[in-house]
Motif scaffolding. Sequence first.
Motif, PDB file in Angstrom:
ATOM      1  N   SER A  86      -6.049  52.512  84.614  1.00  0.00           N
ATOM      2  CA  SER A  86      -5.626  53.905  84.456  1.00  0.00           C
ATOM      3  C   SER A  86      -5.067  54.383  85.785  1.00  0.00           C
ATOM      4  O   SER A  86      -5.106  53.678  86.785  1.00  0.00           O
ATOM      5  CB  SER A  86      -6.811  54.798  84.058  1.00  0.00           C
ATOM      6  OG  SER A  86      -7.646  55.037  85.176  1.00  0.00           O
ATOM      7  N   SER A  87      -4.589  55.610  85.800  1.00  0.00           N
ATOM      8  CA  SER A  87      -4.211  56.246  87.050  1.00  0.00           C
ATOM      9  C   SER A  87      -5.478  56.675  87.791  1.00  0.00           C
ATOM     10  O   SER A  87      -6.564  56.706  87.209  1.00  0.00           O
ATOM     11  CB  SER A  87      -3.325  57.465  86.778  1.00  0.00           C
ATOM     12  OG  SER A  87      -4.042  58.411  86.002  1.00  0.00           O
ATOM     13  N   PRO A  88      -5.365  56.997  89.089  1.00  0.00           N
ATOM     14  CA  PRO A  88      -6.549  57.478  89.818  1.00  0.00           C
ATOM     15  C   PRO A  88      -7.079  58.775  89.211  1.00  0.00           C
ATOM     16  O   PRO A  88      -6.311  59.629  88.769  1.00  0.00           O
ATOM     17  CB  PRO A  88      -6.017  57.729  91.237  1.00  0.00           C
ATOM     18  CG  PRO A  88      -4.761  56.943  91.346  1.00  0.00           C
ATOM     19  CD  PRO A  88      -4.172  56.932  89.967  1.00  0.00           C
ATOM     20  N   SER A  90      -8.862  59.341  86.460  1.00  0.00           N
ATOM     21  CA  SER A  90      -8.935  59.517  85.004  1.00  0.00           C
ATOM     22  C   SER A  90     -10.358  59.431  84.475  1.00  0.00           C
ATOM     23  O   SER A  90     -10.603  59.723  83.306  1.00  0.00           O
ATOM     24  CB  SER A  90      -8.070  58.470  84.308  1.00  0.00           C
ATOM     25  OG  SER A  90      -8.590  57.184  84.565  1.00  0.00           O
ATOM     26  N   CYS A 139      -1.875  47.216  95.292  1.00  0.00           N
ATOM     27  CA  CYS A 139      -1.929  48.241  94.255  1.00  0.00           C
ATOM     28  C   CYS A 139      -2.498  47.730  92.942  1.00  0.00           C
ATOM     29  O   CYS A 139      -2.418  48.411  91.932  1.00  0.00           O
ATOM     30  CB  CYS A 139      -0.534  48.812  94.031  1.00  0.00           C
ATOM     31  SG  CYS A 139       0.706  47.544  93.712  1.00  0.00           S
ATOM     32  N   HIS A 140      -3.063  46.525  92.935  1.00  0.00           N
ATOM     33  CA  HIS A 140      -3.642  45.962  91.716  1.00  0.00           C
ATOM     34  C   HIS A 140      -4.602  44.845  92.100  1.00  0.00           C
ATOM     35  O   HIS A 140      -4.545  44.320  93.212  1.00  0.00           O
ATOM     36  CB  HIS A 140      -2.541  45.383  90.822  1.00  0.00           C
ATOM     37  CG  HIS A 140      -1.770  44.290  91.505  1.00  0.00           C
ATOM     38  ND1 HIS A 140      -0.655  44.552  92.245  1.00  0.00           N
ATOM     39  CD2 HIS A 140      -1.969  42.951  91.587  1.00  0.00           C
ATOM     40  CE1 HIS A 140      -0.196  43.421  92.753  1.00  0.00           C
ATOM     41  NE2 HIS A 140      -0.972  42.433  92.370  1.00  0.00           N
ATOM     42  N   GLY A 167      -6.597  52.176  90.682  1.00  0.00           N
ATOM     43  CA  GLY A 167      -5.974  53.280  89.965  1.00  0.00           C
ATOM     44  C   GLY A 167      -4.463  53.255  90.107  1.00  0.00           C
ATOM     45  O   GLY A 167      -3.918  53.531  91.181  1.00  0.00           O
ATOM     46  N   ASN A 168      -3.764  52.928  89.015  1.00  0.00           N
ATOM     47  CA  ASN A 168      -2.317  52.715  89.070  1.00  0.00           C
ATOM     48  C   ASN A 168      -1.853  52.433  87.641  1.00  0.00           C
ATOM     49  O   ASN A 168      -2.387  51.545  86.988  1.00  0.00           O
ATOM     50  CB  ASN A 168      -2.023  51.507  89.978  1.00  0.00           C
ATOM     51  CG  ASN A 168      -0.560  51.199  90.150  1.00  0.00           C
ATOM     52  OD1 ASN A 168       0.288  51.719  89.445  1.00  0.00           O
ATOM     53  ND2 ASN A 168      -0.265  50.327  91.086  1.00  0.00           N
ATOM     54  N   LEU A 169      -0.881  53.151  87.167  1.00  0.00           N
ATOM     55  CA  LEU A 169      -0.399  52.956  85.796  1.00  0.00           C
ATOM     56  C   LEU A 169       0.743  51.943  85.698  1.00  0.00           C
ATOM     57  O   LEU A 169       1.335  51.793  84.633  1.00  0.00           O
ATOM     58  CB  LEU A 169       0.065  54.290  85.199  1.00  0.00           C
ATOM     59  CG  LEU A 169      -1.015  55.192  84.602  1.00  0.00           C
ATOM     60  CD1 LEU A 169      -0.414  56.511  84.134  1.00  0.00           C
ATOM     61  CD2 LEU A 169      -1.749  54.508  83.454  1.00  0.00           C
ATOM     62  N   GLU A 190      -3.824  64.695  83.016  1.00  0.00           N
ATOM     63  CA  GLU A 190      -2.597  63.954  83.346  1.00  0.00           C
ATOM     64  C   GLU A 190      -1.427  64.357  82.459  1.00  0.00           C
ATOM     65  O   GLU A 190      -0.265  64.233  82.856  1.00  0.00           O
ATOM     66  CB  GLU A 190      -2.826  62.451  83.187  1.00  0.00           C
ATOM     67  CG  GLU A 190      -3.774  61.846  84.185  1.00  0.00           C
ATOM     68  CD  GLU A 190      -4.053  60.404  83.828  1.00  0.00           C
ATOM     69  OE1 GLU A 190      -3.150  59.564  84.017  1.00  0.00           O
ATOM     70  OE2 GLU A 190      -5.163  60.104  83.350  1.00  0.00           O
ATOM     71  N   LYS A 194       2.597  60.908  79.939  1.00  0.00           N
ATOM     72  CA  LYS A 194       2.429  59.673  80.715  1.00  0.00           C
ATOM     73  C   LYS A 194       2.601  58.426  79.853  1.00  0.00           C
ATOM     74  O   LYS A 194       2.951  57.364  80.357  1.00  0.00           O
ATOM     75  CB  LYS A 194       1.050  59.651  81.392  1.00  0.00           C
ATOM     76  CG  LYS A 194       0.822  60.783  82.376  1.00  0.00           C
ATOM     77  CD  LYS A 194       1.861  60.777  83.473  1.00  0.00           C
ATOM     78  CE  LYS A 194       1.650  61.928  84.445  1.00  0.00           C
ATOM     79  NZ  LYS A 194       1.962  63.246  83.840  1.00  0.00           N
ATOM     80  N   TYR A 198       5.064  55.435  81.218  1.00  0.00           N
ATOM     81  CA  TYR A 198       4.492  54.172  81.683  1.00  0.00           C
ATOM     82  C   TYR A 198       4.180  53.260  80.500  1.00  0.00           C
ATOM     83  O   TYR A 198       3.031  52.922  80.236  1.00  0.00           O
ATOM     84  CB  TYR A 198       3.217  54.439  82.501  1.00  0.00           C
ATOM     85  CG  TYR A 198       3.471  55.321  83.700  1.00  0.00           C
ATOM     86  CD1 TYR A 198       3.920  54.782  84.902  1.00  0.00           C
ATOM     87  CD2 TYR A 198       3.293  56.699  83.619  1.00  0.00           C
ATOM     88  CE1 TYR A 198       4.179  55.589  85.999  1.00  0.00           C
ATOM     89  CE2 TYR A 198       3.540  57.519  84.715  1.00  0.00           C
ATOM     90  CZ  TYR A 198       3.984  56.959  85.898  1.00  0.00           C
ATOM     91  OH  TYR A 198       4.238  57.761  86.972  1.00  0.00           O
TER      92      TYR A 198
END
Length: 265
Positions: A86-88, A90, A139-140, A167-169, A190, A194, A198
């Motif tokens: 998910s994004s940061p 969430s 980032c992952h 946290g990164n979509l 969010e 989104k 994404y």
Amino acid sequence: MCKDCGCSLTRHDHDHLGAHAHSHEHSHDHSHTHEHSNQELHTNPQLNDKKTLSVIHKILDKNDIEAGHNRAHFEAHNITAFNIMSSPGSGKTTLLENLKEYTQLNYAVIEGDLETSRDADRLIAKGITAYQIQTGSACHLDAFMVHGALHHLPLEGLDICFVENVGNLVCPASYDVGTHKNIVLLSVPEGDDKIEKYPVMFRRADVVFITKCDLLPYFDFKMDEARAQLKKLNPATQIIEVSIKDGDSMQAVAAWLKDNIRGAQ
């Protein structure tokens, strides 16, 4: 493949191609790898180069082999692994903190963050086994990072291992880390837009938890629109509306997990 940040072209991933492919000391410092101007780093023109694309394919191939190794390791211990993305902000860690009250399944968590061990510390304080991976600027998570973490977790007696990704979509959706199912969270603050912004992430989801639903009265989040977008992108995905303040919704999460562990079908 991360074509925006160029993360797969750093020394971290090039090391996977060399003799030390199984080293778990990862460096993600762009400045040590590419001497490009800020503009070049932003546009990543090297991603159109055939040699670069060949390297990227090799990186992903090696990652996929390691992911298969991780999956076999989980299966040897009769563990089902879930990749949570998910994004940061969430609510990934909060969900895992509170889940303990709603399930008898034993679970541990591999945490991924750029810095600090705050999320792992939160889980450990709740009596949940957790191990933190600090990725630096990555980032992952990738399969090699998860493989290293497995050596720090007591796996006997576990039903589930959650991999809470960075946290990164965008980037986490492209890397198989050796789990069996993908869980994606989308929080009400969010916004429902989104999903279309994404799409790769949501196409990879086996289930989408729409979190923080207790905030629906305060945000312009269109639940029907979100469901329609998700089903258009990924007709097979399941959708569960969740609030940690709503016991019934948490029971629904626990029931989904129970239905999707190995041997449940």
